[in-house]
Motif scaffolding. Sequence first.
Motif, PDB file in Angstrom:
ATOM      1  N   CYS A  75      -5.657  -8.588   6.965  1.00 49.37           N
ATOM      2  CA  CYS A  75      -5.396  -7.143   6.886  1.00 49.37           C
ATOM      3  C   CYS A  75      -6.320  -6.429   7.875  1.00 49.37           C
TER       4      CYS A  75
ATOM      5  N   GLU B  13      -0.917  -0.793  15.273  1.00 47.35           N
ATOM      6  CA  GLU B  13       0.306  -1.267  14.619  1.00 47.35           C
ATOM      7  C   GLU B  13       1.270  -1.931  15.598  1.00 47.35           C
TER       8      GLU B  13
ATOM      9  N   ASN C 294       1.703 -13.564   7.566  1.00 47.55           N
ATOM     10  CA  ASN C 294       1.212 -12.602   6.588  1.00 47.55           C
ATOM     11  C   ASN C 294       0.019 -11.830   7.152  1.00 47.55           C
TER      12      ASN C 294
ATOM     13  N   LYS D 123      -1.117  -7.674   8.210  1.00 44.08           N
ATOM     14  CA  LYS D 123      -0.776  -6.257   8.100  1.00 44.08           C
ATOM     15  C   LYS D 123      -1.777  -5.429   8.889  1.00 44.08           C
TER      16      LYS D 123
ATOM     17  N   GLU E 225      -3.485  -5.897  -2.765  1.00 42.43           N
ATOM     18  CA  GLU E 225      -2.751  -7.078  -2.319  1.00 42.43           C
ATOM     19  C   GLU E 225      -2.902  -8.268  -3.268  1.00 42.43           C
TER      20      GLU E 225
END
Length: 318
Positions: free
Chosen positions: A70, A77, A91, A93, A297
């Motif tokens: 994360c 982004e 996975n 973010k 999460e």
Amino acid sequence: MRNFLVCDGGGTKTDFLIFNEKAEILSCYKCTGTNALFIDEEKAINNVIGGINKCVAKAGLRINDLDLICLFIPGFEKCIDIIKRKINIKNIKCLSDVENAFFGAMGKSYGIVVLSGTGSFSIGISKSNRKVVSGGWGPLIGDKGSGYHIGIMCLEKLAYYYDNNIKDSRLRELCLEKFGIDNEFEIRNIIYSKEFGREDVAEISKIIAQAAKEQDNDAINILKKAASELVELVSILNRRLNNEILPVSLIGGVANIGDLFINFFKDELSLKCPNLYYEDPKYDPLIGAMLYVLLKEANIDIECDKDVLSNLSKYRRI
């Protein structure tokens, strides 16, 4: 045991942290900036990839041992897809640095956090998880109470001194000394040069802080005005959160002025928002990133889980 990696990135420095679901820190790593709004995008991507790989190696793990990466990096982004391809992880973010700043300051999932650095904004989250934000509009139409705003008020005061032939001012003396000039009129050549930017204006807040500590009335009044503007951001959130009883924390470079400024903020807060109460910020944004991931999460109760609380007690508070 699930393992997670978080990254707190800015324009000049970036911190990486690997931890498990008990909030045990497995490794950490630091590198230069990764905010793609302020540095070259390719350089930002390479810094992130390098930081991830080195943090993973220090923990004695492999990328596939991570359940989630994360990244709390503004402006990053659009780079996520490139990161996914280059390090072969799905996975991952990217969030703004608002979320981890909030969780770091509060150490829990609710409250109001005011950040006053070069810019300013405030974020509030109710106990029912309703989130509202105020400020963050940038220097042209916002950033009241920020280091930039304090710097602008100082420059305005210098112009006032010159126009009114006022010489007897400790603030004036400190400013002329800092900029290496003989009179206020000369400062125009400095502040209107291409090299003098927003961050340079914000740096002037340090002069204000020094003058205020030396009991200069104009400097004190500037800090009081800045504190009032920050509390106004809080007041907006307070109304939108229906005057719920919540803690408030102040973070950022302006808060580093210390008790002098924080006490101005507290006084204004108790006057305008008596239902709110001040709490010192608990952790830095990197630990805030860890808390966010554990709660949002990993679905771990960061306020009640005994292992998490035990490990958090070991970490340096701010």
